[in-house]
Motif scaffolding. Structure first.
Motif, short mmCIF file in Angstrom:
data_model
loop_
_atom_site.label_atom_id
_atom_site.label_comp_id
_atom_site.label_asym_id
_atom_site.label_seq_id
_atom_site.Cartn_x
_atom_site.Cartn_y
_atom_site.Cartn_z
N LYS A 1 -2.94 -8.39 -4.43
CA LYS A 1 -3.97 -7.36 -4.26
C LYS A 1 -4.25 -7.12 -2.78
O LYS A 1 -4.40 -5.97 -2.34
CB LYS A 1 -5.24 -7.77 -4.99
N ALA A 2 -4.35 -8.21 -2.00
CA ALA A 2 -4.64 -8.07 -0.57
C ALA A 2 -3.52 -7.32 0.15
O ALA A 2 -3.77 -6.49 1.02
CB ALA A 2 -4.86 -9.44 0.05
N ILE A 3 -2.29 -7.63 -0.21
CA ILE A 3 -1.14 -6.95 0.42
C ILE A 3 -1.14 -5.47 0.04
O ILE A 3 -0.96 -4.59 0.90
CB ILE A 3 0.17 -7.64 0.01
N GLU A 4 -1.39 -5.17 -1.22
CA GLU A 4 -1.38 -3.77 -1.67
C GLU A 4 -2.52 -2.97 -1.03
O GLU A 4 -2.35 -1.78 -0.73
CB GLU A 4 -1.48 -3.72 -3.19
N LEU A 5 -3.66 -3.60 -0.81
CA LEU A 5 -4.80 -2.92 -0.18
C LEU A 5 -4.62 -2.76 1.33
O LEU A 5 -5.32 -1.96 1.95
CB LEU A 5 -6.09 -3.69 -0.44
N GLY A 6 -3.70 -3.51 1.92
CA GLY A 6 -3.56 -3.50 3.37
C GLY A 6 -4.59 -4.35 4.07
O GLY A 6 -4.92 -4.11 5.23
N SER A 7 -5.10 -5.37 3.37
CA SER A 7 -6.15 -6.23 3.92
C SER A 7 -5.61 -7.26 4.89
O SER A 7 -6.38 -7.87 5.63
CB SER A 7 -6.86 -6.96 2.78
N THR A 8 -4.31 -7.51 4.85
CA THR A 8 -3.74 -8.60 5.61
C THR A 8 -2.28 -8.32 5.95
O THR A 8 -1.58 -7.66 5.18
CB THR A 8 -3.85 -9.93 4.81
N ARG A 9 -1.85 -8.80 7.10
CA ARG A 9 -0.44 -8.72 7.48
C ARG A 9 0.20 -10.10 7.57
O ARG A 9 1.40 -10.22 7.79
CB ARG A 9 -0.31 -7.98 8.82
N ILE A 10 -0.62 -11.13 7.45
CA ILE A 10 -0.18 -12.53 7.49
C ILE A 10 -1.06 -13.30 6.52
O ILE A 10 -2.25 -12.99 6.38
CB ILE A 10 -0.33 -13.13 8.91
N ILE A 11 -0.51 -14.31 5.85
CA ILE A 11 -1.32 -15.13 4.95
C ILE A 11 -1.17 -16.60 5.32
O ILE A 11 -0.07 -17.10 5.54
CB ILE A 11 -0.95 -14.88 3.47
#
Length: 371
Positions: free
Chosen positions: A250-260
């Motif tokens: 979900k975070a990747i799809e929303l563009g919330s993060t570029r690294i985890i």
């Protein structure tokens, strides 16, 4: 794998120096270890909880309760377990409590690798013979103390400096480090201490060529992080917001993060950590392994998972001597002068828990036998 008995050990280690974040200051590390015993092998895991529910809702007391009263009975009822990946399904009815789950699952991964006669890294599908490591530096009262620590860790070869920040100790701290040390690999970790009202602070940090800004906003947020990421060129890294592969998706799809940042305990174990790694690799999102002030046992699990190929950024798995006068494993984890740690090739975690040291730092112990 069929456990004959499971042992829990409450442990307490004193940090060499206080470790300060936006949550507070820690001088003592309270946690517990899990041991899964069979006739021929013992698998070791570590529950990376803290004494207080500041980083997550779990504590030593709550996690011990979940493991003792729910997870161990589930394991014994299941009986034979052919692969550690099955444990997530067994524990599925229990919501969250990821650090408790990871503590037992990690012990089963170690046990599985030992029974197979392979390293934990190999069992997980790791490909590296050594991993790159960085170091996490807590908030310092005096800037000169921070400069001294950065100099020390650069001399020791660490490949990335993670600087803890909080309101009032952020822009000036990072600017001072840039002026003093130039363009060294550096990131800022906010531990959820800010809101979108602080965008001006992040716009200033955005000009300082940071590798990433870790978890700037609320611990359970992915929506506002997407808003902030759209305003910054510096990658946002999510930590506390990611508890599962589904959260990561979900975070990747929303563009919330570029690294985890993947912390094994936070996501519920090595199997889920591997799934997050694979998902991020598919989407071109690099990952790294965060630290929870682990003893050598938890540190060994971190080394193993970091051997997977998409762990492409230096993690927080510093050497044992970074935190402890004396670790509980032999040999201790040592960082090479080039800023790497060898991935052990021996069976299981590749480090031997020392019985005398386990007993020395155990504050209480309980054994559970199969009925």
């Amino acid at each position: 794998m069929k456990a004959d008995k499971i042992v829990l050990r409450k442990m307490q280690l004193t940090l060499k120096a206080p470790f300060r974040t936006s949550f507070g200051t820690q001088t003592v590390r309270s946690f517990f270890l899990t041991e899964v015993h069979t006739k021929d092998h013992v698998g070791y895991g570590e529950c990376v909880v803290s004494a207080n529910p500041f980083y997550s809702e779990e504590t030593v007391g709550t996690a011990w309760h979940i493991v003792e009263d729910f997870l161990i009975p589930m394991i014994f009822e299941q009986g034979e377990i052919s692969h550690p990946d099955e444990i997530g399904r067994i524990f599925g009815p229990i919501r969250r409590n990821n650090m408790a789950k990871a503590a037992l699952e990690g012990a089963y991964w170690d046990l599985y690798a030992k029974q197979q006669g392979i390293s934990l890294a190999q069992a997980l599908g790791g490909t590296k013979e050594k991993i790159e490591v960085g170091v996490s530096i807590g908030i310092q009262e005096e800037i000169d103390d921070l400069y001294r620590l950065v100099e020390q860790f650069l001399e020791q070869g660490y490949r990335r400096m993670k600087i803890k920040i909080k309101p009032g100790k952020d822009v000036s701290v990072i600017r001072g480090l840039r002026q003093r040390f130039g363009d060294i690999p550096m990131m800022a970790d906010a531990n959820s201490a800010y809101t979108l009202d602080d965008v001006g602070i992040f716009e200033q940090l955005d000009e300082m060529n940071l590798m990433m800004i870790e978890q700037p906003l609320a611990h359970d947020d992915i929506f506002d992080h997407a808003k902030l990421q759209r305003q910054l060129k510096t990658p946002i890294c999510l930590d506390e917001s990611i508890h599962s592969c589904e959260d990561a998706r979900k975070a990747i799809e929303l563009g919330s993060t570029r690294i985890i940042n993947i912390k094994v305990g936070r996501v519920g174990g090595l199997s889920e950590a591997k799934r997050i790694h694979d998902l991020c690799r598919e989407h071109g999102v690099p990952v790294w392994c965060g630290g929870m002030l682990e003893s050598g046992i938890g540190r060994a699990h971190n080394i193993a998972i970091t051997s997977l190929p998409n762990f492409s950024l230096p993690g927080d798995t510093a050497g044992s001597s970074r935190y402890w006068q004396e670790d509980i494993i032999d040999p201790e984890v040592v960082v090479s002068p080039d800023g790497t740690i060898p991935v052990p090739a021996g069976p299981g975690i590749g480090y031997r828990p020392v019985p005398e040291l386990l007993d020395k730092y155990t504050t209480s112990k309980k054994e559970y036998a199969r009925g």
